[in-house]
Design an enzyme around this catalytic site. Structure first.
Site, PDB file in Angstrom:
ATOM      1  N   ASP A  12       0.868  -1.168   0.000  1.00 50.80           N
ATOM      2  CA  ASP A  12       0.000   0.000   0.000  1.00 50.80           C
ATOM      3  C   ASP A  12       0.910   1.225   0.000  1.00 50.80           C
ATOM      4  O   ASP A  12       2.115   1.120   0.295  1.00 50.80           O
ATOM      5  CB  ASP A  12      -0.889  -0.035   1.246  1.00 50.80           C
ATOM      6  N   ASP A  14      -0.214   5.133   0.902  1.00 53.11           N
ATOM      7  CA  ASP A  14      -0.490   6.115   1.956  1.00 53.11           C
ATOM      8  C   ASP A  14      -0.564   5.424   3.311  1.00 53.11           C
ATOM      9  O   ASP A  14      -1.355   4.494   3.497  1.00 53.11           O
ATOM     10  CB  ASP A  14      -1.816   6.825   1.680  1.00 53.11           C
ATOM     11  N   ASP A 182      -1.601  -0.903   5.970  1.00 52.84           N
ATOM     12  CA  ASP A 182      -1.871  -0.354   7.289  1.00 52.84           C
ATOM     13  C   ASP A 182      -3.358  -0.279   7.608  1.00 52.84           C
ATOM     14  O   ASP A 182      -3.735   0.295   8.631  1.00 52.84           O
ATOM     15  CB  ASP A 182      -1.294   1.067   7.387  1.00 52.84           C
TER      16      ASP A 182
END
Length: 239
Positions: A12, A14, A182
């Site tokens: 991922d 961001d 996250d």
């Protein structure tokens, strides 16, 4: 370099590779200001919300207006959600890299993973163009074989098809890949695709940290290469 068959790591963006929270929030604030609205999203207090995306930030702004005024005063979004989100993306692309920085140790870790023989990709729900711009500005783009954004395909995370397309572009078999992120969105796409999920803890919500096995979580990037090597060894042992 390892002599094991090639494996792939899908990151991922961001909140995992790059702290983009301040620039994401400032783009939302510029949209709200352009509408003449007296509300502000705070880059410090609201940073966790930034990693839920631009739509969530805009809705946060409008929800605060509704809460600050009496029930008879409506503050609904004056445009369709998608039109307003389009304006948000335009604002974000103007200043995609003012405050955004890679997390400590990211570049050295990407170098180490490449030396271990991993093929690397990015699968983000940020549109592809600003994702590429950001990674180029931060001198990270050269580490990735594939960059897939929210608009690269007609589907996005947590739809497993976007994950399958990412690893296909990396020329890696899906069972030989790992998803690192996250958020619950990242965890869900890994679950749907049937691949291991590794959690970057610092930006993750508490309920997700509690749900992921300790051996598949990391808080600093220096610990990531040995962690994924253990997962690769386990896969080879099970084969």
């Amino acid at each position: 370099m390892t002599d094991l068959p090639p494996g792939g790591i899908v990151f991922d963006l961001d909140g995992t590779l790059v702290d983009t929270s301040h620039d994401l929030i400032e783009a939302a604030n510029r949209v709200l200001l352009s509408l003449g609205l007296d509300v502000r999203i705070d880059p410090v207090q609201d940073r966790a919300e930034a990693f839920n995306g631009g739509r969530a930030l805009l809705e946060l702004g409008f929800s605060r207006l509704r809460n600050e005024n009496d029930a008879s005063c409506s503050h609904e979004m004056p445009h369709s959600h998608e039109v307003l989100y389009g304006r948000y993306i335009e604002e974000y692309e103007k200043r995609v890299d003012v405050h955004s920085r890679a997390y400590a140790g990211v570049e050295a870790t990407l170098q180490a993973l490449a030396m271990q023989g991993w093929r690397l990709g990015v699968c983000t729900n940020k549109p592809e163009n600003p994702a590429r711009t950001l990674l180029t500005t931060l001198d990270l783009i050269g580490y990735f074989d594939v960059i897939v954004g929210a608009d690269t395909h007609p589907f996005r995370k947590p739809d497993p098809r976007v994950y399958h397309q990412t690893v296909m572009g990396m020329e890696v078999a899906c069972p030989a890949s790992i998803m690192i992120g996250d958020s619950w969105t990242d965890a869900d796409v890994a679950r749907h695709a049937g691949v291991p999920f590794v959690l970057y803890e610092p930006e993750a919500p508490e309920d997700l940290r509690n749900a992921v096995d300790r051996n598949r979580r990391f808080a600093d990037f220096e610990s990531l290469p040995p962690l994924v090597e253990r997962l690769r060894a386990q896969r080879m042992d099970a084969a």
